[in-house]
Design a protein around this motif. Structure first.
Motif, PDB file in Angstrom:
ATOM      1  N   ASP A 182      18.677  13.858  57.601  1.00  0.00           N
ATOM      2  CA  ASP A 182      18.381  15.319  58.068  1.00  0.00           C
ATOM      3  C   ASP A 182      17.598  15.296  59.115  1.00  0.00           C
ATOM      4  O   ASP A 182      16.457  15.054  59.097  1.00  0.00           O
ATOM      5  N   THR A 217      13.939   9.204  58.187  1.00  0.00           N
ATOM      6  CA  THR A 217      15.391   8.958  58.062  1.00  0.00           C
ATOM      7  C   THR A 217      16.002  10.176  58.411  1.00  0.00           C
ATOM      8  O   THR A 217      16.676  11.152  58.002  1.00  0.00           O
ATOM      9  N   ARG A 265      11.646  16.446  51.313  1.00  0.00           N
ATOM     10  CA  ARG A 265      11.927  16.010  52.694  1.00  0.00           C
ATOM     11  C   ARG A 265      10.934  17.279  53.488  1.00  0.00           C
ATOM     12  O   ARG A 265      10.942  18.257  53.164  1.00  0.00           O
ATOM     13  N   ARG A 297       9.447  18.148  57.414  1.00  0.00           N
ATOM     14  CA  ARG A 297       9.384  18.197  58.865  1.00  0.00           C
ATOM     15  C   ARG A 297       7.941  17.191  59.432  1.00  0.00           C
ATOM     16  O   ARG A 297       8.503  16.316  60.351  1.00  0.00           O
ATOM     17  N   ASP A 322      12.279  21.514  47.355  1.00  0.00           N
ATOM     18  CA  ASP A 322      13.085  20.152  47.965  1.00  0.00           C
ATOM     19  C   ASP A 322      12.601  19.954  49.447  1.00  0.00           C
ATOM     20  O   ASP A 322      12.791  18.899  49.929  1.00  0.00           O
ATOM     21  N   LYS A 323      12.361  20.913  50.076  1.00  0.00           N
ATOM     22  CA  LYS A 323      12.117  20.887  51.681  1.00  0.00           C
ATOM     23  C   LYS A 323      10.674  21.699  52.011  1.00  0.00           C
ATOM     24  O   LYS A 323      10.579  22.704  51.394  1.00  0.00           O
ATOM     25  N   THR A 363       8.625  10.054  48.477  1.00  0.00           N
ATOM     26  CA  THR A 363       8.707  10.140  46.956  1.00  0.00           C
ATOM     27  C   THR A 363       7.447  10.084  46.344  1.00  0.00           C
ATOM     28  O   THR A 363       6.514   9.638  46.801  1.00  0.00           O
ATOM     29  N   TYR A 371      14.375  18.087  58.815  1.00  0.00           N
ATOM     30  CA  TYR A 371      13.377  17.559  57.683  1.00  0.00           C
ATOM     31  C   TYR A 371      13.681  16.034  57.824  1.00  0.00           C
ATOM     32  O   TYR A 371      14.039  15.521  56.850  1.00  0.00           O
ATOM     33  N   PRO A 372      13.198  15.165  58.831  1.00  0.00           N
ATOM     34  CA  PRO A 372      13.410  13.666  58.955  1.00  0.00           C
ATOM     35  C   PRO A 372      12.718  12.767  58.043  1.00  0.00           C
ATOM     36  O   PRO A 372      13.157  11.726  58.011  1.00  0.00           O
ATOM     37  N   VAL A 373      11.634  13.329  57.458  1.00  0.00           N
ATOM     38  CA  VAL A 373      10.636  12.561  56.717  1.00  0.00           C
ATOM     39  C   VAL A 373      11.069  12.662  55.047  1.00  0.00           C
ATOM     40  O   VAL A 373      10.886  13.866  54.537  1.00  0.00           O
ATOM     41  N   GLU A 374      11.329  11.774  54.255  1.00  0.00           N
ATOM     42  CA  GLU A 374      11.773  11.528  52.937  1.00  0.00           C
ATOM     43  C   GLU A 374      10.572  10.727  52.294  1.00  0.00           C
ATOM     44  O   GLU A 374      10.022   9.781  52.425  1.00  0.00           O
ATOM     45  N   THR A 380      11.688  13.572  44.864  1.00  0.00           N
ATOM     46  CA  THR A 380      11.656  13.541  46.344  1.00  0.00           C
ATOM     47  C   THR A 380      11.714  14.854  47.197  1.00  0.00           C
ATOM     48  O   THR A 380      12.318  15.720  46.742  1.00  0.00           O
TER      49      THR A 380
END
Length: 643
Positions: free
Chosen positions: A176, A172, A201, A203, A31-32, A184, A179-182, A199
């Motif tokens: 978060d 975004t 997320r 850094r 997820d991250k 897809t 981890y600001p980059v989302e 999806t």
């Protein structure tokens, strides 16, 4: 190679202990993630191989293709890239498997029979003394294989996830901030999206996804430039020919049928040809010509006259248009916002610069991009440096890419010019031959020089070591390792481990005296609170976790007594406090190559040569410049008590 530091381990020492904290099932996605790399080309794998050495940094690399590259694409490996491969540990494999380019030959139309070609000259491909490494040719797929093996053996056990495509990237930080980059992602089957979206997320995201980069598009960058109206073909073939230079790199200009570049390939039999085809009309695309392999073979056979060229097997072929294009920046931060916005999304390689393949620079420059970025990401994520240093990636590499575009534009133009048919002098070099010779340092990868910045010092003391140019790559030279009298290349101690090197070249003085400049500097580095080793090395680790200090004395090995040298030169490390005996060197006088003379080290005063983790010289300082050494590292490192 050093191992057994923390206890004896049997087996292959290149298999590191598994250092992962979180083990995922193969093919599954987190997820991250700390770093998401998009694309398994040479840039993506160079970056992944760097990060794989750090299991505390969670890295994911995805690729839309169903598996590793098998054939085709780039094959030229510059001397500079070979130096980089040595830092990764697989230069020896490449030297064994590759075709070495020793000479380049030049052919032009025969004055007496213009429809045929004749050899006009030959030159040594790489000038003496430019590098200890040769210029070699090896299939890009084999380079990928070596990176992938390195990643599998790393503490991270990093493996790419194939058949995955990026469809969208959003910054975004309000969702978060860590981890600001989302991102897809979608899974593919036979290159067709399945509809399954994931999806993740991150850094940081690094787009190494080629000229049609989704990552570049997501950050609003464009490739700007020209697509010239010249078509070329390339093919890897097994052929029978009486052309005498088929196993040499050869540049051929014919009178009426175009030009060829011959690249002898690895294995002794395979040959690559770059073949000039017809000019394109204004706005025309090469796909509209419907060029096939028979067209390429026919063109080659006409250019080779009077020699025969009988193709037995075509391994791979392609056609392309010459064009040079470049983005204005290699990250997601607008130039006007650099002072107050940090980068989180980067692009490397073909995602930010495209050009023709004939100069053999594409793969090499792309890997250089990633090598520049990788250690900076490591330094930021380990808390050694503030994230502001990530701005230097685009600052440094955009100018390198601009130089490549300029070189390739001129080289492509010259290679497409028609030769002078009224010149019957063998001594008169054609323009393409002169240009090739004049730019030998560039094509070897040695012309990159980073300008003064927070990571590269000013030239105040350059004369103390005039052979190590500040901003240029560290030019290795032979030395003897004192403890075991082993001949080594000093530059080969620089590994791809994100550490800084401090090479101390001793002054002409008694090495046993506590008052000597080298001993005073070693005491400062090990004991003084201002020392960068003490300010920036995390507690609890080894003394050389961030800085690797090496000393080179002027005396011959026979004139040095190991047991009488300063104990500061024998650091104790690991869980047992074992002594590292590999920090001390002296000139290899048996080979007649005294590094102090070869690299212009001031013998009276000595010098400190600071080298970045990507093998570039960062600074030259006097041995007594304690404050200047501390201030340099304080410009981009975080003290331990402020992390």
């Amino acid at each position: 190679m050093q191992y057994h530091l923390n206890g004896f381990r049997p087996g292959d020492p290149e298999w590191f202990e598994d250092g992962r904290k979180n083990v995922r099932a193969p093919g599954t996605l987190p997820d991250k993630i700390d770093v998401l790399i998009v694309g398994c080309g040479p840039a993506g794998l160079t970056l992944a191989a760097q990060l794989a050495a750090f299991p505390e940094i969670e890295t994911l690399i995805v690729e839309r293709k169903p598996g590793p590259l098998q054939k085709g694409q780039a094959d030229g490996i510059s001397c500079r890239s070979m130096e980089m491969f040595n830092a990764f540990g697989f230069a020896g494999q490449i030297l064994k498997q590759a075709c070495w380019v020793n000479e380049t030959t030049f052919w032009k139309p025969d004055h007496n029979a213009p429809t045929t070609i004749t050899r006009n000259g030959r030159v040594q491909d790489v000038a003496d003394g430019l590098s200890e490494m040769p210029h070699v040719i090896l299939n890009q797929a084999r380079i990928h294989d070596m990176y992938l093996e390195l990643m599998r053996k790393s503490p991270s056990r990093l493996e790419p996830v194939y058949s995955i495509s990026v469809t969208d990237i959003l910054l975004t930080p309000e969702v978060d901030s860590t981890y600001p980059v989302e991102v897809t992602l979608v899974r593919l089957v036979d290159d067709v999206p399945t509809g399954e979206q994931i999806t993740v997320r991150a850094r940081y995201v690094v787009g190494c996804d080629g000229a049609r980069s989704t990552v570049r598009h997501a950050i609003g960058r464009e490739l700007i430039g020209d697509s010239a109206n010249q078509a070329w073909g390339v093919m890897d073939v097994l052929a029978v020919t009486d052309f005498p230079d088929i196993r040499c790199k050869s540049l051929i200009q014919s009178a009426f049928e175009g030009n060829i570049i011959i690249i002898p390939r690895e294995g002794g039999y395979l040959t690559r040809l770059y073949i000039e085809l017809d000019k394109l009309n204004e706005g025309e695309r090469i796909r509209n010509r419907h060029i096939d392999i028979d067209d390429l073979i026919g063109a080659a056979q006409r250019i080779f006259q009077p020699y025969r060229f009988d193709v037995k097997e075509v391994v791979w072929w392609s056609v392309y248009e010459i064009g040079q294009r470049l983005t204005d920046k290699f990250d997601d931060v607008p130039q006007a916002a650099v002072a107050h916005q940090l980068p989180h999304i980067f692009i490397c390689g073909d995602a930010c610069h495209t050009h023709s393949p004939k100069a053999g620079q594409g793969m090499n420059v792309s890997m250089g991009d990633a090598f520049n970025l990788g250690w900076k990401l490591v330094a930021v994520m380990k808390g050694i440096s503030p994230p502001e240093i990530l701005h230097t990636y685009s600052e440094e590499r955009q100018s390198v890419a601009q130089d490549l575009i300029n070189f390739d534009r001129e080289w492509s133009r010259i290679m497409s010019e028609r030769p002078e048919l009224n010149d019957d002098s063998q001594e008169n070099e054609p323009k393409f031959q002169r240009y090739f010779i004049q730019h030998g340092r560039y094509t070897a990868g040695m012309s990159v020089t980073y300008q003064p910045s927070r990571l590269t010092g000013i030239t105040t003391w350059q004369e103390l070591a005039c052979g190590f140019i500040i901003g240029s790559r560290f030019h290795s030279a032979p030395v003897l390792r004192l403890a075991d009298i082993k001949p080594v290349q000093l530059g080969h101690v620089i590994k791809s481990d994100a550490r800084w090197r401090i090479f101390i070249f001793a002054a002409d003085e008694d090495p046993y005296q506590a008052s000597s400049a080298v001993n005073q500097l070693c005491v400062f580095l090990s004991e003084d609170s201002r020392s960068p080793l003490n300010r920036f090395t995390p507690p609890g680790g080894d003394c050389d976790d961030v800085f690797d200090v090496r000393v080179i004395f002027q005396q011959a090995a026979s004139g040095l007594k190991l047991d009488q040298l300063s104990p500061c030169l024998f650091p104790q490390k690991g869980q047992y406090g074992l002594i590292d005996y590999e920090k001390i060197f002296c000139p290899d006088l048996r080979s007649g190559s005294d590094i102090f003379s070869v690299r212009g080290i001031n013998r009276a005063s000595g010098a400190v040569v600071v080298v970045r983790p990507d093998q570039y010289v960062a600074h030259i300082l006097p041995l007594q410049a304690f404050d200047e050494l501390s201030a340099f590292f304080a410009g981009f490192m975080l003290p331990v008590n402020k992390r």
